[in-house]
Scaffold this motif. Structure first.
Motif, PDB file in Angstrom:
ATOM      1  N   ILE A 102      52.666  95.282 123.154  1.00  0.00           N
ATOM      2  CA  ILE A 102      53.381  94.967 121.911  1.00  0.00           C
ATOM      3  C   ILE A 102      54.832  94.541 122.156  1.00  0.00           C
ATOM      4  O   ILE A 102      55.417  93.822 121.351  1.00  0.00           O
ATOM      5  CB  ILE A 102      53.308  96.174 120.938  1.00  0.00           C
ATOM      6  CG1 ILE A 102      53.629  95.735 119.518  1.00  0.00           C
ATOM      7  CG2 ILE A 102      54.194  97.322 121.394  1.00  0.00           C
ATOM      8  CD1 ILE A 102      53.251  96.732 118.451  1.00  0.00           C
ATOM      9  N   SER A 103      55.400  94.974 123.290  1.00  0.00           N
ATOM     10  CA  SER A 103      56.790  94.561 123.556  1.00  0.00           C
ATOM     11  C   SER A 103      56.864  93.112 124.032  1.00  0.00           C
ATOM     12  O   SER A 103      57.931  92.511 124.064  1.00  0.00           O
ATOM     13  CB  SER A 103      57.433  95.488 124.587  1.00  0.00           C
ATOM     14  OG  SER A 103      56.677  95.480 125.770  1.00  0.00           O
ATOM     15  N   ASP A 104      55.723  92.541 124.409  1.00  0.00           N
ATOM     16  CA  ASP A 104      55.709  91.161 124.901  1.00  0.00           C
ATOM     17  C   ASP A 104      55.219  90.154 123.859  1.00  0.00           C
ATOM     18  O   ASP A 104      55.475  88.966 123.973  1.00  0.00           O
ATOM     19  CB  ASP A 104      54.804  91.040 126.134  1.00  0.00           C
ATOM     20  CG  ASP A 104      55.262  91.974 127.242  1.00  0.00           C
ATOM     21  OD1 ASP A 104      56.475  92.023 127.476  1.00  0.00           O
ATOM     22  OD2 ASP A 104      54.423  92.647 127.838  1.00  0.00           O
TER      23      ASP A 104
ATOM     24  N   ALA B 267      56.695  93.577 113.971  1.00  0.00           N
ATOM     25  CA  ALA B 267      55.924  94.121 115.090  1.00  0.00           C
ATOM     26  C   ALA B 267      54.991  95.250 114.679  1.00  0.00           C
ATOM     27  O   ALA B 267      53.828  95.276 115.067  1.00  0.00           O
ATOM     28  CB  ALA B 267      56.864  94.596 116.187  1.00  0.00           C
ATOM     29  N   ARG B 268      55.507  96.189 113.874  1.00  0.00           N
ATOM     30  CA  ARG B 268      54.724  97.395 113.579  1.00  0.00           C
ATOM     31  C   ARG B 268      54.520  97.660 112.099  1.00  0.00           C
ATOM     32  O   ARG B 268      53.836  98.623 111.738  1.00  0.00           O
ATOM     33  CB  ARG B 268      55.412  98.618 114.197  1.00  0.00           C
ATOM     34  CG  ARG B 268      55.497  98.571 115.695  1.00  0.00           C
ATOM     35  CD  ARG B 268      56.308  99.742 116.226  1.00  0.00           C
ATOM     36  NE  ARG B 268      56.697  99.537 117.605  1.00  0.00           N
ATOM     37  CZ  ARG B 268      55.951  99.859 118.649  1.00  0.00           C
ATOM     38  NH1 ARG B 268      54.772 100.380 118.472  1.00  0.00           N
ATOM     39  NH2 ARG B 268      56.383  99.651 119.875  1.00  0.00           N
ATOM     40  N   GLY B 269      55.160  96.867 111.242  1.00  0.00           N
ATOM     41  CA  GLY B 269      55.032  97.114 109.803  1.00  0.00           C
ATOM     42  C   GLY B 269      55.625  98.449 109.402  1.00  0.00           C
ATOM     43  O   GLY B 269      55.205  99.056 108.420  1.00  0.00           O
TER      44      GLY B 269
ATOM     45  N   LYS C  23      65.104  90.579 119.971  1.00  0.00           N
ATOM     46  CA  LYS C  23      63.872  90.296 120.717  1.00  0.00           C
ATOM     47  C   LYS C  23      62.690  90.147 119.759  1.00  0.00           C
ATOM     48  O   LYS C  23      61.868  89.242 119.886  1.00  0.00           O
ATOM     49  CB  LYS C  23      63.611  91.429 121.719  1.00  0.00           C
ATOM     50  CG  LYS C  23      62.502  91.115 122.697  1.00  0.00           C
ATOM     51  CD  LYS C  23      62.329  92.227 123.719  1.00  0.00           C
ATOM     52  CE  LYS C  23      61.177  91.894 124.663  1.00  0.00           C
ATOM     53  NZ  LYS C  23      60.879  92.988 125.575  1.00  0.00           N
ATOM     54  N   GLU C  24      62.651  91.040 118.771  1.00  0.00           N
ATOM     55  CA  GLU C  24      61.547  91.038 117.804  1.00  0.00           C
ATOM     56  C   GLU C  24      61.571  89.788 116.934  1.00  0.00           C
ATOM     57  O   GLU C  24      60.528  89.244 116.581  1.00  0.00           O
ATOM     58  CB  GLU C  24      61.651  92.294 116.937  1.00  0.00           C
ATOM     59  CG  GLU C  24      60.475  92.497 115.998  1.00  0.00           C
ATOM     60  CD  GLU C  24      60.613  93.790 115.207  1.00  0.00           C
ATOM     61  OE1 GLU C  24      60.721  94.847 115.831  1.00  0.00           O
ATOM     62  OE2 GLU C  24      60.621  93.716 113.968  1.00  0.00           O
TER      63      GLU C  24
END
Lengths: 187, 154
Positions: free
Chosen positions: A35-37, B65-67, B126-127
């Protein structure tokens, strides 16, 4: 029926039932492990363009219509929001558009669900909750049974009393040794 | 065997039907009836720290990314409030951006050091595929957010 024969029958049939979910969890496991990529649920494409002009003193609704026409966005309009005096955010199905009045810059963020991968993640991470929680629990119990019953399916030198002992111990040792080293390094 | 397969399909269909009915509800059931305006909270945040509040507004951003968080627009222009939920407990899909939400949670005060802000800035950049200059952070700051317990997206 002899206990080993019964074990083989149960292992076989529960194994068949577990194939579907095992494949789903395996695909999702790899997807969310990184998930970090990457984003395992959505493919997101960002793009920026500069408009030739932006009408001054127009209402928010008029501005929304103008921008959507200017960039050729035909998706269903959901809503709009002004995050600052010089910016307007427009929400369209599958697209978020940010307009800067001063620079005339329009930034689009288009997103699509990753076909099948998002669905496997939703199941694997139990995002849908409800009755799925209990189905996933049953699957966990089935996996536990498959792991334990698998140890006793074969007898002889390739069974748990022979080669199986060493391979099983290696299987336990990998996470245990990794954790010990990890905690030693990070303590 | 055929009967088992048919029963499994019926069970799955009923289960998914129940899920579909509750598809727009996230987390715990809302307990409060009276809504508090986000603008009122942000005008006097210290008054609300530690209190459970129910707010309503437009979802203007979702954790990609994770909601694990959403930003809810304030009833006052240009304002918004972060609604943070525990990872995996509640997961907001990106499709909810641009929809109205009624959300309940405990209002909390977050004090972050300079180092924590830099770490978050790097993570956010980054996200979102943006750039972040750690030198732009010169000191820590205090922010407020709702620690979410439940929400209903309309």
């Amino acid at each position: 029926m002899h206990w080993r024969k019964l074990l083989k029958v149960l292992h076989r049939d529960i194994g068949y039932l577990a194939v579907g979910l095992t494949v789903i969890y395996a695909i999702s496991g790899i997807a969310v492990n990184h998930i970090s990529d990457w984003n395992p649920n959505y493919s997101i494409k960002k793009s920026t363009l500069i408009l030739d002009s932006i009408p001054s003193n127009s209402s928010k609704d008029a501005m929304v219509t103008y921008v959507l026409n200017a960039i050729g966005e035909t998706g269903k309009l959901k809503n709009s929001f002004r995050p600052s005096p010089t910016e307007l955010e427009i929400f369209v199905e599958g697209n978020t558009i940010l307009v800067n009045y001063e620079t005339k810059e329009v930034t689009q963020e288009k997103f699509n669900s990753r076909f099948l991968i998002k669905e496997t993640n939703d199941l694997h991470l139990n995002k849908i909750k409800g009755a799925w929680t209990y189905i996933a629990d049953l699957f966990a119990v089935a996996l536990f049974f498959l792991a334990i019953s698998g140890l006793f399916l074969i007898k002889g030198k390739n069974g748990i009393t022979g080669r199986g002992t060493w391979l099983t111990l290696i299987g336990f040792a990998i996470p245990i040794v990794y954790l010990i080293v990890y905690y030693l390094i990070n303590s | 065997m055929k009967k088992i397969i048919i029963l499994l399909f019926i069970f799955s269909a009923i289960s998914s039907g129940l899920i579909a009915q509750n598809g727009k509800k996230y987390g715990n059931k809302l307990t409060l009836k009276e809504k508090t305006s986000i603008a009122a909270i942000q005008e006097n945040p210290e008054k609300y720290v530690g209190k459970t509040v129910l707010v309503e507004g437009l979802i203007v951003d979702v954790c990609e990314a994770r909601g694990c968080w959403i930003d809810i627009a304030s009833d006052k222009e240009f304002g918004k409030m972060r609604f943070k939920v525990d990872d995996g407990v509640i997961v907001f899909p990106m499709d909810e951006k641009g929809k109205m939400v009624v959300a309940e949670g405990v209002f909390e005060k977050i004090t972050q050091t300079k180092e924590q802000l830099i770490e978050y800035g790097i993570h956010y950049a980054k996200e979102h595929g943006t750039t972040f200059d750690p030198a732009s952070i010169t000191k820590g700051k205090t922010t407020y957010r709702l620690k979410g317990t439940g929400a209903v997206v309309k």
